[in-house]
Each structure stands twice: as structure tokens, then as C-alpha cells.
Design a protein around this motif. Sequence first.
Motif, PDB file in Angstrom:
ATOM      1  N   ASP A   1    -112.907  57.161 -21.993  1.00 18.41           N
ATOM      2  CA  ASP A   1    -111.644  56.702 -21.375  1.00 18.41           C
ATOM      3  C   ASP A   1    -111.087  57.700 -20.361  1.00 18.41           C
TER       4      ASP A   1
ATOM      5  N   GLU B   1    -110.820  54.621 -13.816  1.00 16.69           N
ATOM      6  CA  GLU B   1    -109.957  53.996 -14.818  1.00 16.69           C
ATOM      7  C   GLU B   1    -110.754  53.693 -16.086  1.00 16.69           C
ATOM      8  N   ARG B   2    -110.323  54.295 -17.184  1.00 12.17           N
ATOM      9  CA  ARG B   2    -110.895  54.046 -18.510  1.00 12.17           C
ATOM     10  C   ARG B   2    -112.427  54.170 -18.501  1.00 12.17           C
TER      11      ARG B   2
ATOM     12  N   ASP C   1    -107.257  60.044 -10.475  1.00 12.25           N
ATOM     13  CA  ASP C   1    -107.090  59.631  -9.089  1.00 12.25           C
ATOM     14  C   ASP C   1    -107.167  60.865  -8.194  1.00 12.25           C
TER      15      ASP C   1
ATOM     16  N   SER D   1    -110.690  56.505  -7.529  1.00 13.53           N
ATOM     17  CA  SER D   1    -109.873  56.084  -8.665  1.00 13.53           C
ATOM     18  C   SER D   1    -110.791  55.745  -9.837  1.00 13.53           C
TER      19      SER D   1
ATOM     20  N   ARG E   1    -113.757  51.221 -14.830  1.00 11.38           N
ATOM     21  CA  ARG E   1    -113.614  50.752 -13.448  1.00 11.38           C
ATOM     22  C   ARG E   1    -113.647  51.953 -12.507  1.00 11.38           C
TER      23      ARG E   1
ATOM     24  N   ASN F   1    -109.436  58.751 -16.934  1.00 13.96           N
ATOM     25  CA  ASN F   1    -108.575  58.243 -15.870  1.00 13.96           C
ATOM     26  C   ASN F   1    -108.294  59.378 -14.896  1.00 13.96           C
TER      27      ASN F   1
END
Length: 250
Positions: free
Chosen positions: A31, A13-14, A35, A11, A69, A33
Motif C-alpha cells: 500500500d 496509489e495503494r 506523489d 502518482s 494504481r 502512496n
Amino acid sequence: MAGGSRQAVVSVERLSKHFGTGTARVDALIDINMDVYPGQVIGLMGPSGSGKTTLLNCIACILEPSGGRLTLDGEVVYDDRWLKADLRRLRLDKIGFIFQYPNLLPFLDATDNVAVVLQLAGLGSAASLAHAVELLDYLEVGHRKHALPKQLSGGEAQRVAIARALANRPRIILADEPTAPLDSQRARIVMDLLRRIAIDQNAAIICVTHDEMILDRFDHIFRLRDGRLENDVPAGPRPELQASTGAAHI
């Protein structure tokens, strides 16, 4: 979002990454993103300089992001800073790498090229060799277990490299142009093999590629341009590839 209620194995994120400061600053990732779920084979595409390798190296915990993240196999490993002290151990435990060229150690036979990874992880010599042979058999190259790299065909060497990537049963497999040195038929066989591995091992596979001939082998295709994710394109693998089947010889 793909995967329903399943937990993503990877995952992002940003996630951002820049090099340099001030007027010399270059934003390599902006940025991001993304999954990736168990059993999925994901394609990562884009022109040269778009950020594909940078993203792969951030996910691999080789390159430190500038922000965002990153969660691997349910564990947050980066949240605007590294949360794990031993990144080498993290890579060894969670991630398998497949490269454009097999990069096998020329003085070791196929079995030892796989077993050495297990020995580095702390497994005993006998157990490492036994598991290496199991992996080579699984990838249908066990009959070449005593061959040196120079004695292997290109496809056989790539299978040994894949066995090495699977040695520690990683949930995450990162492949950088794994079909580049192969012809179109053998490239598709390798991709079918990766799909079989994703399903059998319940793993997530992310594959950087420029090969338009293998796009139907991916569940989704993420495209990068100038450090930004353009879209998430369902690729729709063929139904017969969903089940585990023996792979053709390459």
C-alpha cells in the motif's frame, strides 16, 4: 500534500508488489502512496531489502505491480493491470534512467553514447548528434564530447550518463545510487546538477540513496521499511539551489 494544485508527474496509489504464493509469498511493497511534482528531487531511503529498488522498478514500468494504481505524467499506466501495450515505448518517451555506475558503451565516444538513445527513438543521425552535443554542453562536459569512456574521469562519465538520461527530454528521471562511486564533494555537485535539471526541465526526479551526506539536497525523503512507507520527511534544499546555476566541474 506537497505541490499545492500542481499535477503530480508521478502518482503512486495503494501500490503493492508480492513475489511467490502461499507460505512462500513475500510482500515487497505494501500500500505505497507517493506523489512527486514538477521540479522536485525526491530521496528514497531505507535498509537493504526494504523495497526501494522494487518501487523504482515498478515506477519505471520494468516490474509489474501486484495491485494499485500508477500515473505517469498525467496518464494512468497501471490500474491493477497494465493499461499500456508498449511499455518499452512508454519508458523511452517518459523516463530517464541514471544508474550507480555510468555503464557507457566503451567503444563509443561521449557524443555517440548520448546520440544512440535518440537514434533508437527514431531521430535521424545528424539531429541526434547535434542534440547530444547540446546536452553535453548543458552539463558542462562538451569539451569531452570526443572522449571514449576510458578517457573520462568518474565525474565526467556520470555527466555523460546524465546527458543520456535526458536525451528524450523525459518528465521523470529515476536515479539508483547515482552518487555511490563519488567522493562527498563530487556527490553534492551531482545532486546540485540534478536539482538544476529538475527546475530547468520541469521534471520529477526520484533518487534511491544511502548517502547521508546529500540529504539536504532533497525536497522530501521517503523512507521504506519492510515494504511499507514510514514517512515523508521534508528535507529543505538550500535556497541558493532553487535557481538554475552553472554546475561546478566534477
